[in-house]
Design a protein around this motif. Structure first.
Motif, PDB file in Angstrom:
ATOM      1  N   PHE A  78       1.627  24.945  10.588  1.00 49.48           N
ATOM      2  CA  PHE A  78       1.210  26.307  10.888  1.00 49.48           C
ATOM      3  C   PHE A  78       2.005  27.311  10.057  1.00 49.48           C
ATOM      4  N   LEU A  79       1.270  28.186   9.373  1.00 52.88           N
ATOM      5  CA  LEU A  79       1.873  29.243   8.572  1.00 52.88           C
ATOM      6  C   LEU A  79       1.655  30.582   9.266  1.00 52.88           C
ATOM      7  N   ASP A  80       2.711  31.345   9.383  1.00 47.11           N
ATOM      8  CA  ASP A  80       2.669  32.674   9.994  1.00 47.11           C
ATOM      9  C   ASP A  80       1.972  33.631   9.031  1.00 47.11           C
ATOM     10  N   THR A  81       0.894  34.258   9.488  1.00 47.46           N
ATOM     11  CA  THR A  81       0.102  35.113   8.601  1.00 47.46           C
ATOM     12  C   THR A  81       0.788  36.434   8.266  1.00 47.46           C
ATOM     13  N   GLU A  82       1.915  36.734   8.916  1.00 44.91           N
ATOM     14  CA  GLU A  82       2.615  37.993   8.668  1.00 44.91           C
ATOM     15  C   GLU A  82       3.826  37.820   7.741  1.00 44.91           C
ATOM     16  N   HIS A 107      -5.053  38.061   7.137  1.00 49.88           N
ATOM     17  CA  HIS A 107      -4.539  38.899   6.037  1.00 49.88           C
ATOM     18  C   HIS A 107      -4.122  37.958   4.899  1.00 49.88           C
ATOM     19  N   THR A 108      -4.965  37.844   3.904  1.00 51.85           N
ATOM     20  CA  THR A 108      -4.783  36.805   2.883  1.00 51.85           C
ATOM     21  C   THR A 108      -4.134  37.293   1.598  1.00 51.85           C
ATOM     22  N   ASP A 109      -3.682  38.537   1.556  1.00 51.11           N
ATOM     23  CA  ASP A 109      -3.157  39.093   0.302  1.00 51.11           C
ATOM     24  C   ASP A 109      -2.032  38.251  -0.282  1.00 51.11           C
ATOM     25  N   GLU A 110      -1.156  37.741   0.582  1.00 50.83           N
ATOM     26  CA  GLU A 110       0.000  36.985   0.102  1.00 50.83           C
ATOM     27  C   GLU A 110      -0.341  35.524  -0.157  1.00 50.83           C
TER      28      GLU A 110
END
Length: 485
Positions: A78-82, A107-110
């Motif tokens: 699991f990756l934290d989207t923030e 939020h996929t910018d990163e």
């Protein structure tokens, strides 16, 4: 153990499993949807034991993807989207996933900047299902179900490997404590990429209960559900509980079936407890961490009033002891339980160093057990402030100051004075139109705390750096701009 989703769909095919804002899914319908998605993931090349990083918010597709990866027997990381790009890059390089599965609504910018194989869920949904796909028949207790990253003492995030057995025993301990029944409906507002949120998904399968899925911490929506729907339990952290209470319409009460706020991640202040009591909102404080598969102790309904401030007794599946007891009768919390993680990803030596010779896990937290074996948490050992022969427990000081009108939130840390002595310093955010001075706050502190506990300086900041579950990130405070009030 037989595949949990398949088993639950056989036992309760018509029972509501998942409730969204505009739709409901029974366990039978959820299973069919998940199996179809799993077949498409199989087409994309994912197989049993493959590490797959999941980057998703609390959307329906993300919920389905979590269960679909389990049907394939994949290990979900699991990756934290923030998280910022630097941290995400480190975690991806550390876990080396076969692919990164991305929710289109996150939020996929990163994440899109990371040079790694990745696929969006919309791309998977456009694929054809593979006719050779079959869900795994069993979940071995020692098989890794998930990996969650958590901050580590060596400054790099550490992947905690949790098994199906960990989750099963965690669910058993929680159920025996709360008396879970088929009529319970759990509100899932915490991020599914953190252990407290994801554990609710696992409990739903094991208990056969319904889950309200909330995408984002929408205060108005959550209060509306708790007031008007048949929700019985919600998991929250203290900061999120305070936000929810602040947004509760005047004169409103939660529905007659509501049973409790299941509260984790830190101490709750007495003012918030009082507000909950006035609103007839039972609060059951808990204790746990990622390495223990979330909660390992919690207050129950019978003890909530007489043991207010406690995290309850250890679950039936858990032993807790206190060692290295100091002059305040507070010591290190150590745990032995089948819910303790299998290990740290790529850091076995670090994981083994957390154990005592007789097999207890050193949590890094401090607290005490009273004569009735109820646990009281005092905070993280690393956060304690040592002043000569005295010890300041920051969360205690913070909870006293939270009753001050005008303080939005507060965090106390130790820092070196010009004389080279360690002193407590308070960082604060203030409400609009609040007028507070250092003299006001110091005077309040002197009347409500011991002299050595009173902060020596009060620094106003615009906003606290927080984790996605609302916890203040203390180690980032020193980098913030502030104004001494």
């Amino acid at each position: 153990m037989e595949n949990w989703l398949v088993k639950r769909a056989k036992l309760d095919p018509d029972k509501i499993a998942l409730i969204l804002e505009h739709a409901d899914f029974t366990f039978g319908e959820l299973n069919s949807t998940v199996q179809a998605f799993a077949g498409k993931l199989y087409t994309s090349g994912i197989r049993k034991n493959d590490p797959v990083a999941l980057f998703s918010d609390n959307c329906f597709n993300g919920y389905v993807a979590i269960l679909a990866l389990q049907q394939l027997g994949a290990r979900t990381i699991f990756l934290d989207t923030e998280l910022p790009l630097e941290t995400l890059t480190y975690q991806v390089n550390d876990c080396q996933p076969k692919t990164i599965l991305i929710s289109d609504s996150a939020h996929t910018d990163e994440i899109v900047k990371i040079n790694w194989d990745k696929v969006f869920m919309s791309e998977v949904l456009s694929m054809n299902g593979n006719l050779d796909y079959q869900p795994v028949s069993e979940y071995p207790t020692e098989e890794i179900a998930s990996v969650f990253y958590t901050p580590s003492a060596d400054k790099n995030d550490t992947g905690v490997m949790l098994t199906y057995g960990n989750y099963f025993y965690s669910a058993m301990g929680t159920s025996l404590n709360l008396g879970i029944n088929k009529r319970d409906v759990w509100v899932l507002s915490l991020p599914t990429f953190n252990i407290p949120g994801f554990s609710i998904i696992m409990r739903s399968l094991i208990y056969g209960i319904s889950v309200y899925l909330i995408d984002g911490f929408d205060i108005n929506l959550i209060n509306k559900i708790l007031i008007n729907e048949r929700a019985t339990i919600i998991s929250l952290t203290p900061p999120l509980l305070r936000e929810l209470l602040n947004g509760l319409p005047r004169g409103q009460r939660y529905n007659e079936h509501f049973r409790c706020v299941f509260l984790g991640t830190g101490l709750i202040d007495s003012w918030t407890v009082l507000r909950c009591n006035m609103l007839d909102i039972p609060v059951l404080q808990t204790y746990g961490m990622t390495e223990t598969t979330a909660n390992i102790s919690a207050l129950n309904f019978n003890d909530a009033e007489i043991k207010s401030g406690s995290c309850g007794q250890p679950f039936f599946t858990t032993q807790i002891r206190i060692t290295n007891i100091n002059q305040d009768n507070v010591g290190c919390i150590e745990v032995k339980s089948p819910t303790v993680a299998l290990g740290y990803l790529n850091k076995d030596e670090l994981f083994q160093s957390r154990f005592t010779e007789d097999g207890f896990f050193k949590t890094g937290d401090v607290g005490y057990l009273d004569d009735d074996n109820f646990l009281y948490l005092k905070g993280r050992q690393a956060d304690l402030i040592y002043i000569a022969d005295k010890i300041v427990y920051p969360e205690e000081v913070e909870n006293v100051f939270r009753s001050v009108n005008g303080i939005k939130d507060i965090c106390v840390v130790g820092t070196k004075s010009r004389a080279g002595k360690t002193v407590p310093i308070a960082y604060l955010t203030l409400r609009d139109n609040a007028f507070l001075t250092s003299a006001n706050l110091a005077d309040f502190g002197k009347h409500n705390l011991l002299n050595y506990q009173v902060p020596m300086e009060y620094r106003q900041i615009d906003e606290f750096p927080r984790s996605t579950n609302g916890k203040i990130l203390r180690n980032r405070l020193v980098d913030l701009e502030y104004k001494v009030i």
